[in-house]
Design an enzyme around this catalytic site. Structure first.
Site: not given
Length: 670
Positions: A357-358, A360, A362-365, A476
């Site tokens: 999905l995306g 960032g 701090f990680g992938r979703v 955030d």
């Protein structure tokens, strides 16, 4: 006897017969009694089922689930559409079993409804009754008696253990802490709905007095003389001519089974008493502890058998290694929040790029579908290279899973595997607000939608800061962390950086984390993330939504580098509306856009003492209070210069979408 007199006598007899038939219909034909539900005439949906022992299971031990059970045939509540509602009476016996006992689902409701179709209703705090757009509508024609085990400030719940009378809404007309009054002394005795204890409810409506009474007691007791709830309400404008009666229940991230053991209903009379000796038994809660090691002793008869066993063990270990995960003793108490890696791996189809999905800082979703329930989820994979502070962090993850608000993305749980932490959230089909603001491939949002999203996020932040049991500082807040559901309602998500502390206490110093452009200038000096630093980020978010620009844009002209400074300068020149997003065209509310721009500047004021609280922000946005008198002169100093003075260097300033912290909370900064 003459022929005329004979005909008159016959007609009179027919009229008397019809009157008796109508009276029979109104005075007792609509009634039923179930002492257990084997072979019951019910319509079930969701996870609702009837167990082999005759229990009606409205929701089973499944997270993020809802269930409904209705008497299959509609009942006549009025003689005519505009007539008076008949009196009615019902009683039922129930029990809620949670695993573990101190973490529970959202509750159950008895309801009278014009329909059995609740497919569009939400679970969690909505109890499977309404959704964001339907809650509170007079067109619902729903009466519900809620047995609620979660306190939801958005519905003005009195506590997390109450009984309420709800009419077309989840804001109860009347509510009371669950319990009963002793007949001899009149003193009140508390009952815990989540205790697993079997209890009985009586609901009685007197149409002549227009009084609705609700009574609760343990199953071993007779009906107390004093009612728990008593409300004067004219149901003739609420209920239609024919209605369905039944039950609805829901679970969030906690495992709870909502059971009904027996049920009796009668129109224009008193519901038949339930004989407790005929009711089915409620199962005991299963132990939540797991054996960590399985010891198998096998006699080894020959070297051939040894080789077979060794080969088999190696095969199993290799196969299990694919799904191996970290699980320590202290995590057993968080059972419902702990997902198995195997389930998450399968849900996301092996974490293929097609499910991504995306990404960032701090990680992938990834998108996933849980095999146990079919629920769509978002799974965030985060690296963590240290165990320092992990226990405290997981405890906070579990606490955050108890947050319930319609403008927050539900955090469902987590999993740990090797160097990874996986966080599981509700899936939001329309993705992030950032894409609608900055991605040319996405259609531009109109102003009405943007303003609704802004007010929704503000409401969610107020809940985090003031209305929940602890203070939650998100740390955030930005457009990429505001996700949109299928109705384009804004929900604040990604609580991976959130901090919790008790009301009235001072937050501790920590690493500075967040995204440049949304970080309050005092953070570099104090290192303390507070509700007021969240307000600063929300101010930057307001300007971003109204202007369609990022808070810091290194590719822009120098005067537009920092969005706040540019808006202040335009305001000083008397042309603040020129900063609005050009994709809005001319279809926008001038007063609302101007309010959002000025409120954004107020919230992102460089001086913390000048910023409003989120409660004040919500009042401004809802029009319940006027915005304080402001002038651009009060804000006419460069935020960029102040940020540099506070220690945010030029290299960081050139990377507006990056996170400031080099070591996040997930890698030891907790």
């Amino acid at each position: 006897m003459s022929t005329g007199l004979l005909r008159a006598s016959v007609c009179l007899l027919l009229l008397l017969f019809l009157h008796q038939k109508l009276a029979a219909c109104a005075d007792g034909a609509d009634s039923f009694t179930y002492s257990g539900f084997r072979g019951a005439n019910l319509t079930l949906d969701g996870v609702a089922a009837i167990s082999s022992g005759g229990l009606l299971v409205v929701t089973d031990n499944t997270v993020q689930s809802k269930g409904h059970a209705f008497y299959r045939t509609p009942l006549r509540f009025k003689e005519s559409p505009n007539g008076t509602v008949f009196s009615f009476s019902t009683t039922f016996v129930f029990a809620f079993i949670s695993e573990p006992a101190d973490l529970n689902g959202d509750g159950m409701a008895f309801l009278v409804s014009p329909t059995k179709d609740f497919s569009r209703a939400l679970g969690n705090q909505y109890l499977g009754l309404f959704n964001l757009s339907s809650v509170g509508n007079s067109t619902n024609h729903v009466l519900a008696i809620e047995l609620d085990t979660t306190r939801n400030p958005e519905f003005q719940d009195i506590d997390n253990n109450h009984v309420g009378i709800d009419i077309n809404n989840l804001k109860s007309d009347e509510s009371h802490t669950a319990g009963y009054y002793l007949n001899d002394t009149g003193s009140f005795q508390n009952l815990s709905l989540r205790s697993g204890q079997t209890m009985q409810v009586w609901v009685d409506y007197d149409s002549h007095e227009m009084i609705l009474n609700v009574t609760l007691a343990p199953i071993a007791m007779a009906k107390p003389r004093r009612r728990l709830l008593s409300a004067v309400v004219n149901l003739s404008s609420v209920l239609l001519e024919t209605m369905y009666v039944g039950f609805s229940a829901s679970n969030g991230p906690f495992l709870t089974s909502h059971y009904v053991l027996g049920w009796s209903f009668k129109m224009n009379g008193v519901a038949q008493a339930l004989d407790s000796s005929l009711l089915p038994s409620v199962p005991r809660a299963k132990s939540n502890h797991k054996l960590k090691v399985l010891r198998i002793g096998l006699p080894l008869a020959s070297s051939t058998l040894v080789l077979i066993i060794v080969g088999t063990v190696v095969f199993i270990l290799r196969r299990r290694g694919r799904y191996s995960e970290l699980l320590e003793d202290w995590e057993l108490e968080y059972g419902p929040h702990r997902f198995s890696y195997k389930d998450l791996f399968r849900a996301a189809k092996g974490f293929r790029d097609t499910e991504l999905l995306g990404m960032g800082a701090f990680g992938r979703v990834y998108k996933g579908v849980l095999p146990s329930s079919g629920s769509e989820v978002a799974i965030k994979r985060v690296s963590h290279g240290s165990r320092q502070g992990m226990r405290e962090f997981i405890a906070e993850i579990v606490s955050l899973g108890r947050l319930r608000h319609r403008n927050l993305v539900q955090l469902l749980g987590y999993c740990r595997r090797q160097g990874e932490l996986l966080l599981v959230y509700d899936y939001m089909p329309n993705g992030s607000l950032e894409k609608f603001l900055h991605d040319q491939a996405k259609p531009a949002l109109d102003w009405a939608t943007r303003f609704r999203i802004i007010k929704g996020v503000a409401s969610g932040l107020l809940y985090l800061h003031e209305d929940w049991e602890q203070v939650v500082v998100h740390r955030d807040i930005k457009a990429s962390n505001v996700l949109l559901d299928n109705e384009l309602n804004g929900r604040l998500g990604d609580f991976g950086l959130a901090r919790l502390y008790d009301h009235g206490t001072d937050p501790q110093t920590t690493h500075v984390v967040g995204t440049m452009g949304y970080l309050a200038p005092e953070l570099a000096r104090t290192g303390k993330a507070t509700t007021i630093t969240d307000v600063f980020a929300f101010g930057a978010f307001l300007l971003e939504v109204a202007c369609g620009r990022r808070p810091v844009d290194p590719t822009a002209h120098e005067e537009q580098l920092v969005l706040q400074d540019w808006v202040v300068e335009k305001w000083r020149k008397g042309s603040i509306l020129e900063t609005r997003d050009p994709t809005l065209g001319e279809e926008y509310a001038v007063e609302e856009v101007e309010l959002v721009l000025k409120l954004g500047l107020l919230c992102s004021h460089p001086l913390p003492t000048k910023r409003p609280s989120m409660r004040q922000v919500v009042r401004y946005l809802e029009g319940h209070a006027p915005l304080p008198e402001l002038s651009p002169a009060n804000l006419s100093f460069s935020l960029l210069a102040l940020l540099r003075k506070e220690g945010f260097d030029d290299q960081i300033m050139s990377c507006p979408s990056s996170s400031v912290a080099t070591a996040s909370v997930l890698s030891g900064g907790r």
